[in-house]
Design a protein around this motif. Structure first.
Motif, PDB file in Angstrom:
ATOM      1  N   PHE A 105       6.500 -32.347 -10.234  1.00  0.00           N
ATOM      2  CA  PHE A 105       7.800 -32.054 -10.839  1.00  0.00           C
ATOM      3  C   PHE A 105       8.195 -30.591 -10.620  1.00  0.00           C
ATOM      4  CE2 PHE A 105      10.516 -30.646 -14.309  1.00  0.00           C
ATOM      5  CZ  PHE A 105      11.576 -31.529 -14.175  1.00  0.00           C
ATOM      6  N   SER A 106       7.239 -29.683 -10.747  1.00  0.00           N
ATOM      7  CA  SER A 106       7.527 -28.258 -10.558  1.00  0.00           C
ATOM      8  C   SER A 106       8.037 -27.987  -9.149  1.00  0.00           C
ATOM      9  CB  SER A 106       6.279 -27.417 -10.834  1.00  0.00           C
ATOM     10  OG  SER A 106       5.905 -27.518 -12.184  1.00  0.00           O
ATOM     11  N   HIS A 107       7.376 -28.577  -8.148  1.00  0.00           N
ATOM     12  CA  HIS A 107       7.815 -28.388  -6.764  1.00  0.00           C
ATOM     13  C   HIS A 107       9.201 -28.996  -6.535  1.00  0.00           C
ATOM     14  CE1 HIS A 107       4.315 -26.423  -5.083  1.00  0.00           C
ATOM     15  NE2 HIS A 107       3.530 -27.308  -5.668  1.00  0.00           N
ATOM     16  N   LEU A 108       9.426 -30.174  -7.109  1.00  0.00           N
ATOM     17  CA  LEU A 108      10.744 -30.806  -6.982  1.00  0.00           C
ATOM     18  C   LEU A 108      11.819 -29.962  -7.659  1.00  0.00           C
ATOM     19  CD1 LEU A 108       9.835 -34.551  -7.595  1.00  0.00           C
ATOM     20  CD2 LEU A 108      10.668 -33.543  -5.452  1.00  0.00           C
TER      21      LEU A 108
ATOM     22  N   ALA B 134       9.034 -31.295   1.116  1.00  0.00           N
ATOM     23  CA  ALA B 134       8.078 -32.379   0.856  1.00  0.00           C
ATOM     24  C   ALA B 134       6.634 -31.950   1.090  1.00  0.00           C
ATOM     25  CB  ALA B 134       8.423 -33.593   1.707  1.00  0.00           C
ATOM     26  N   LYS B 135       6.407 -31.106   2.076  1.00  0.00           N
ATOM     27  CA  LYS B 135       5.031 -30.686   2.377  1.00  0.00           C
ATOM     28  C   LYS B 135       4.388 -29.961   1.195  1.00  0.00           C
ATOM     29  CE  LYS B 135       6.233 -26.301   4.438  1.00  0.00           C
ATOM     30  NZ  LYS B 135       5.667 -25.198   5.138  1.00  0.00           N
ATOM     31  N   GLU B 136       5.196 -29.336   0.338  1.00  0.00           N
ATOM     32  CA  GLU B 136       4.663 -28.590  -0.797  1.00  0.00           C
ATOM     33  C   GLU B 136       4.146 -29.497  -1.913  1.00  0.00           C
ATOM     34  OE1 GLU B 136       4.127 -25.343  -0.896  1.00  0.00           O
ATOM     35  OE2 GLU B 136       4.994 -25.147   1.108  1.00  0.00           O
ATOM     36  N   PHE B 137       4.687 -30.689  -2.041  1.00  0.00           N
ATOM     37  CA  PHE B 137       4.190 -31.561  -3.111  1.00  0.00           C
ATOM     38  C   PHE B 137       3.388 -32.747  -2.584  1.00  0.00           C
ATOM     39  CE2 PHE B 137       8.708 -32.483  -2.586  1.00  0.00           C
ATOM     40  CZ  PHE B 137       8.749 -33.862  -2.428  1.00  0.00           C
TER      41      PHE B 137
END
Length: 127
Positions: free
Chosen positions: A85-88, A94-97
């Motif tokens: 949720f934090s990344h979103l 997308a690569k971050e989550f």
């Protein structure tokens, strides 16, 4: 036998992922500190989260202590769903989550396929 294999494969990958990220967080590696700052979290949260992850891995892997295992799985679920949720929320790519999402899936799969001797008594009565 198939369920046991699914359990151990998912659990070992989960343990490896949580242990490695926990160590990185406890050591406060620069990339992790920068990412947490970008997400809006204070750097001391790295230590808290890292220690919890390492303790959670121990709880999930050692025999017995089924209630403690439930708490560890819950902690993994909350931490990884919070990370996704934090990344979103920050608009990350997308690569971050991907990592947190993978660990979230592994948490659910490991929990679902855990053997009867790794479940709480109340869970054993329902089956």
């Amino acid at each position: 036998m198939k369920n046991k294999i699914i359990y151990w494969v998912s659990t070992l990958w989960l343990a490896l992922g949580m242990l490695s990220t926990g160590i990185v967080q406890v050591l406060k590696m620069k990339e992790e500190v920068d990412m947490f700052a970008r997400l809006g979290y204070p750097s001391y949260f790295l230590t808290i989260l890292g220690v919890w992850k390492i303790l959670g891995v121990i709880a999930v892997l050692v025999p017995r202590f089924s209630l403690l295992k439930e708490w560890a799985y819950a902690g993994f679920f909350f931490a990884m769903s919070g990370a996704v949720f934090s990344h979103l929320a920050c608009g990350d790519e997308a690569k971050e989550f991907f990592g947190p999402t993978l660990l979230l899936v592994l948490t659910v799969v490991s929990w679902y396929f855990r053997p009867a001797d790794r479940k709480t008594i109340s869970a054993n009565l329902n089956q």
